[in-house]
Design a protein around this motif. Structure first.
Motif, short mmCIF file in Angstrom:
data_model
loop_
_atom_site.label_atom_id
_atom_site.label_comp_id
_atom_site.label_asym_id
_atom_site.label_seq_id
_atom_site.Cartn_x
_atom_site.Cartn_y
_atom_site.Cartn_z
N ALA A 13 0.82 -1.22 0.00
CA ALA A 13 0.00 0.00 0.00
C ALA A 13 0.85 1.26 0.00
O ALA A 13 0.31 2.35 -0.15
N SER A 14 2.16 1.14 0.14
CA SER A 14 3.00 2.33 0.08
C SER A 14 3.22 2.80 -1.35
O SER A 14 3.62 3.94 -1.58
N ASP A 15 2.95 1.93 -2.34
CA ASP A 15 3.11 2.35 -3.73
C ASP A 15 2.02 1.81 -4.67
O ASP A 15 2.19 1.84 -5.88
N THR A 16 0.92 1.35 -4.10
CA THR A 16 -0.17 0.83 -4.91
C THR A 16 -1.49 1.40 -4.43
O THR A 16 -1.78 1.40 -3.24
N LEU A 17 -2.28 1.91 -5.36
CA LEU A 17 -3.61 2.39 -5.03
C LEU A 17 -4.61 1.27 -5.32
O LEU A 17 -4.64 0.72 -6.42
N ALA A 24 -7.33 2.27 -0.58
CA ALA A 24 -6.12 2.09 0.22
C ALA A 24 -4.93 2.42 -0.67
O ALA A 24 -4.93 2.11 -1.86
N GLY A 25 -3.95 3.06 -0.10
CA GLY A 25 -2.77 3.40 -0.89
C GLY A 25 -1.94 4.47 -0.23
O GLY A 25 -2.20 4.88 0.90
N PRO A 26 -0.94 4.95 -0.97
CA PRO A 26 -0.02 5.95 -0.43
C PRO A 26 -0.74 7.22 0.01
O PRO A 26 -1.56 7.76 -0.73
N GLY A 27 -0.49 7.65 1.21
CA GLY A 27 -1.03 8.90 1.71
C GLY A 27 -2.45 8.84 2.22
O GLY A 27 -2.98 9.84 2.69
N ILE A 28 -3.09 7.70 2.12
CA ILE A 28 -4.47 7.57 2.59
C ILE A 28 -4.44 7.16 4.05
O ILE A 28 -3.87 6.14 4.41
N GLU A 29 -5.06 7.99 4.87
CA GLU A 29 -5.12 7.71 6.30
C GLU A 29 -6.19 6.65 6.58
O GLU A 29 -7.31 6.78 6.08
N PRO A 30 -5.86 5.61 7.33
CA PRO A 30 -6.90 4.62 7.67
C PRO A 30 -8.04 5.29 8.43
O PRO A 30 -7.82 5.97 9.43
N ARG A 57 -6.74 11.98 2.96
CA ARG A 57 -5.44 12.29 3.57
C ARG A 57 -5.60 12.87 4.97
O ARG A 57 -4.62 13.18 5.64
N GLY A 58 -6.85 13.06 5.40
CA GLY A 58 -7.10 13.57 6.75
C GLY A 58 -6.96 15.06 6.90
O GLY A 58 -6.75 15.56 8.00
N SER A 59 -7.11 15.80 5.79
CA SER A 59 -6.98 17.26 5.86
C SER A 59 -8.12 17.87 6.67
O SER A 59 -9.27 17.47 6.56
N ALA A 60 -7.77 18.87 7.45
CA ALA A 60 -8.78 19.59 8.24
C ALA A 60 -9.77 20.26 7.30
O ALA A 60 -9.40 20.82 6.27
N GLY A 61 -11.04 20.20 7.63
CA GLY A 61 -12.08 20.83 6.83
C GLY A 61 -12.58 19.97 5.69
O GLY A 61 -13.60 20.28 5.10
N ALA A 62 -11.86 18.88 5.36
CA ALA A 62 -12.29 18.04 4.24
C ALA A 62 -13.61 17.35 4.55
O ALA A 62 -14.42 17.15 3.66
#
Length: 175
Positions: A56-60, A96-102, A142-147
């Motif tokens: 999951a570090s390099d696959t979406l 699931a993939g790079p940068g996606i927060e569980p 990515r867990g951005s505030a306000g998203a």
């Protein structure tokens, strides 16, 4: 006995009719709900196996359904994809993939958001060359505030399939 299998359902379309070991039609709701639950459990296991096997570090990985199912909650007992009921339009979307927060998000999103989301997550910019009506869910994932607040925007669903001709091939009595 049979009472434990739930209420009887009439007018089951031939393409969905299940038979017991004696080749007799199953007519109880719970027989169909059990089949559906078994299929969901199986597919959940497949998705888990896939996620266990990819990096999951390099696959979406994107898993999405096309529609949900009515399981005898509506006049047409085992219909799907033709109505606008929650059980038909609230479908799973797993990413699931790079940068996606569980996380588990329950705010509704739309399938039109898939392409912009995938392009965003893999770092591809359409640069206005590809007209898109959706928006990327990347900030939310990515867990951005306000998203999350943005994810609560109104969503749109429609069904052109609710026309009578749609049911003719499913064995429903239209009279």
């Amino acid at each position: 006995g049979a009472e434990r299998r739930g209420r009887r359902v009439a007018d089951i379309p031939a393409y969905q009719l299940l038979l017991d070991p004696d080749e007799q039609p199953l007519e109880r709701v719970n027989d169909y709900v059990d089949r559906y639950d078994t299929l969901l459990h199986y597919q959940d296991g497949l998705a888990g196996n896939l996620l266990d096997r990819v990096d999951a570090s390099d696959t979406l990985v994107v898993v999405v359904a096309d529609h949900g199912e009515t399981l005898a909650e509506r006049p047409r007992p085992f219909d799907h994809g033709s109505g606008l009921f929650d059980e038909e339009i609230r479908i799973p979307l797993l990413l699931a993939g790079p940068g996606i927060e569980p996380a588990r998000h329950t705010d509704p999103v739309e399938p039109v958001d898939l392409l912009p989301t995938i392009l965003d997550l893999v770092g591809v910019s359409a640069n206005g060359e590809l007209p898109m009506h959706g928006r990327s869910l990347g900030p939310l994932l990515r867990g951005s505030a306000g998203a999350s607040r943005d994810a609560q925007r109104p969503t749109f669903s429609s069904s052109a399939l609710a026309e009578p001709f749609h049911y003719e091939d499913r064995g429903y009595d239209l009279d």
